[in-house]
Design an enzyme around this catalytic site. Structure first.
Site, PDB file in Angstrom:
ATOM      1  NE  ARG A  46      -3.002   0.373   3.238  1.00 15.72           N
ATOM      2  CZ  ARG A  46      -2.313   0.520   4.383  1.00 15.72           C
ATOM      3  NH1 ARG A  46      -1.585   1.601   4.581  1.00 15.72           N
ATOM      4  NH2 ARG A  46      -2.368  -0.398   5.320  1.00 15.72           N
ATOM      5  CE1 TYR A  98     -16.456  11.303 -15.841  1.00 15.31           C
ATOM      6  CE2 TYR A  98     -16.206  11.112 -13.469  1.00 15.31           C
ATOM      7  CZ  TYR A  98     -16.470  10.540 -14.693  1.00 15.31           C
ATOM      8  OH  TYR A  98     -16.749   9.199 -14.756  1.00 15.31           O
ATOM      9  CG  ASP A 170      -9.876  15.984 -14.774  1.00 13.05           C
ATOM     10  OD1 ASP A 170      -9.195  15.474 -15.684  1.00 13.05           O
ATOM     11  OD2 ASP A 170     -10.875  15.424 -14.288  1.00 13.05           O
ATOM     12  CE  LYS A 195     -12.675   7.998 -18.620  1.00 14.34           C
ATOM     13  NZ  LYS A 195     -13.047   9.227 -17.935  1.00 14.34           N
TER      14      LYS A 195
END
Ligand SMILES: *Cc1c(COP(=O)(O)O)cnc(C)c1O
Length: 386
Positions: A46, A98, A170, A195
């Site tokens: 992690r 978004y 973003d 994307k």
């Protein structure tokens, strides 16, 4: 070194332990400590894993930032960045952000006392008007979805720096191949790597890059504490996708330009939104702050019936949410990404029932145009037949 060379040669392309030409998937959750007095670089995955680290260092270099972080999704990346803020803080966010970002801010962070004003950030005056005594950051998406509105990144940075706010961009739609927000003074860059960065519709991933050491320390703590890290196999897929970023962005963008020009002259199309068209209101601003216009465009057919007929007859693009893949993707914002928005609000923002968004892939642009042409024609035939 030029950007496209860095995609392949950035110090994270060869496995330092074996020389493998592809960073292996270090599918391990924990790492043996050879000496408890001198802990190794990795202890528990992690906190750090060699495969994920290669991806994090790669994106940091490509964006020109100080440190990168990989998350389980774009939303995990965005949400972890919002954890930088505290009860009582106020954020200014692009109004056509978004949908998932809007949802997490209004349904989750608001409940925790973080307040957000959604404003049209393409109008800097509105941004200034929205400033409150507790404002801490301005968060923008440019170009925005689905109308490709362009926000002046330098203008936003100037306002933020004058008031001591952080700026967050973003950068999903353009990627560092076309737009480098750090060179314009931004503090934090975020990606849905699902994307263009990964580019093959086969992985969900998010990335964050920060500008300086202070933010790197804060984000490291948040990534390790909240724990929404990217898995090893997915990190490997994103690393592989990055190697072809230039080839994909160049080709898709060239085709998008061609398709946009063709749609613009088609009598069945009422309006085309693409920043590469000089008629788009953000065209020149985009030219001033980015080196290309990307592969996403939207077009308005005027009604839901015409949209339905096109979607029923189109053969090449998949009809789906998402974008930025090797295959073209057609989305219907009114019923997909913006379905949760009340119809009046949607219409007011220009997201009409006739609007379609097309993310252009690597097919021949001529084949895409022929396919769209026959789908638009079939509409006419049906209309005449009635
Ligand atoms: C898809 C997307 C996101 C969310 O990313 P996920 O990987 O789906 O969680 C955020 N911002 C933009 C601009 C996106 O297109």
């Amino acid at each position: 070194m030029r950007f496209e060379t860095k995609l392949l040669h950035n110090g994270n392309e060869i496995d330092p332990y074996t020389g493998a030409a592809s960073i292996p998937m270090y599918q391990a959750s924990t790492f043996h400590q050879f000496s408890i007095d001198q802990p190794g670089e990795f202890d528990y995955a992690r906190s750090g894993n060699p495969t994920r680290k290669a991806l994090e260092e790669t994106i940091a270099q490509l964006e020109g930032g100080c440190k990168g972080f990989a998350f389980a999704s774009g939303m995990a990346a965005i949400s972890t960045v919002f954890l930088l803020f505290s009860r009582g803080d106020h954020l200014i966010v692009s109004q056509d952000v978004y949908g998932g970002t809007y949802r997490v801010l209004t349904k989750v962070f608001e409940r925790m006392g973080i307040e957000t004003s959604f404003v049209d950030t393409t109008d800097l005056e509105q941004v200034v008007q929205a400033i409150q005594p507790h404002t801490k950051a301005i968060y923008i998406e440019t170009p925005s979805n689905p109308l490709l509105k362009v926000t002046d990144i330098r203008g936003i940075v100037n306002i933020a720096q004058a008031h001591g706010f952080r700026t967050i961009v973003d950068n999903t739609f353009l990627t560092p191949y076309f737009q480098r927000p750090f060179s314009l003074g931004v503090d934090i860059v975020i990606h849905s790597a699902t994307k263009f960065i990964a580019g093959h519709s086969d992985v969900i991933a998010g990335l964050v890059v920060v500008k300086d050491e202070d933010l790197a320390e804060e984000l490291s703590l948040l990534q390790n504490s909240f724990g929404a890290i990217l898995g090893v196999h997915d990190a490997w897929l994103v690393l592989r996708g990055i190697k072809t970023l230039k080839a994909r962005m160049e080709l898709s963008t060239r085709s998008a330009e061609k398709v946009a020009l063709w749609l613009q002259q088609h009598p069945g199309v009422e309006r085309v939104y693409y920043t590469g068209l000089p008629s788009h209101e953000g065209h020149y601003l985009q030219d001033a702050q980015a080196s290309g216009h990307g592969a996403v465009l939207s077009f308005d057919l005027g009604s839901k019936e015409r949209v339905r007929q096109l979607l029923d007859h189109v053969k090449l693009p998949i009809v789906a949410v998402s974008l930025g893949a090797v295959e073209s993707i057609l989305s219907y914002p009114a019923l997909m990404s913006h379905a949760s928005m009340p119809p009046e609000v949607r219409q007011k923002h220009g997201i009409t029932d006739g609007l379609l968004r097309l993310s252009v892939g690597l097919e021949s642009a001529d084949d895409l145009i022929e396919d769209l042409a026959q789908a638009l024609e079939s509409r006419l035939t049906i209309a005449v037949g009635k």
